[in-house]
Scaffold this motif. Sequence first.
Motif, short mmCIF file in Angstrom:
data_model
loop_
_atom_site.label_atom_id
_atom_site.label_comp_id
_atom_site.label_asym_id
_atom_site.label_seq_id
_atom_site.Cartn_x
_atom_site.Cartn_y
_atom_site.Cartn_z
N PHE A 81 48.68 63.86 4.81
CA PHE A 81 47.42 64.58 5.03
C PHE A 81 46.34 64.18 4.04
O PHE A 81 45.20 63.93 4.42
N ALA A 82 46.66 64.18 2.76
CA ALA A 82 45.65 63.91 1.74
C ALA A 82 44.99 62.55 1.96
O ALA A 82 43.76 62.42 1.87
N ARG A 83 45.78 61.56 2.27
CA ARG A 83 45.23 60.23 2.50
C ARG A 83 44.47 60.17 3.83
O ARG A 83 43.35 59.66 3.89
N TYR A 84 45.07 60.70 4.89
CA TYR A 84 44.46 60.63 6.22
C TYR A 84 43.10 61.35 6.25
O TYR A 84 42.13 60.85 6.81
N PHE A 85 43.04 62.51 5.61
CA PHE A 85 41.81 63.29 5.61
C PHE A 85 40.90 62.97 4.42
O PHE A 85 39.89 63.64 4.21
N ASN A 86 41.29 61.95 3.64
CA ASN A 86 40.48 61.45 2.53
C ASN A 86 40.13 62.56 1.54
O ASN A 86 38.99 62.72 1.13
N TRP A 87 41.15 63.33 1.15
CA TRP A 87 40.91 64.47 0.28
C TRP A 87 40.38 64.06 -1.10
O TRP A 87 39.62 64.82 -1.69
#
Length: 131
Positions: free
Chosen positions: A22-28
């Motif tokens: 999630f963190a990478r995919y959503f560019n957190w």
Amino acid sequence: MEAQLEVIGFLLVALALLHAPFARYFNWRQEFAAVSLINRQMMYVHTFFIAFTVLLMGVLCLTSAPELVSTVLGRKLALGCGLFWLARLLIQFFGYSAVLWQGKRFETTIHVVFSIFWAYLSTVFILVSFG
């Protein structure tokens, strides 16, 4: 119903693992750069615990389907899981703006697929809870 719970167990374990990127995919890293450290860390921690809860629910279904169906405690746990997923289904419609998915093919597909998934989970768990 035991077979349905075992299918759900597999799907929930897969869903829990889907939280990892999630963190990478959503560019957190970039998206949360402007928020305070506590808010940034709360997102990471809450995402971990949601994924962990979903994983544990999946493992429970995979390892204890007969007990969930045939015991009073199991049916109470199933009711709790059913209410959890029913709340998630409601959040799908009332917690997220339709602007996020309407008119976007991929996002609309995800919205519909997960709405059906949350409804399926809610229904099976609640049916199990009523015996």
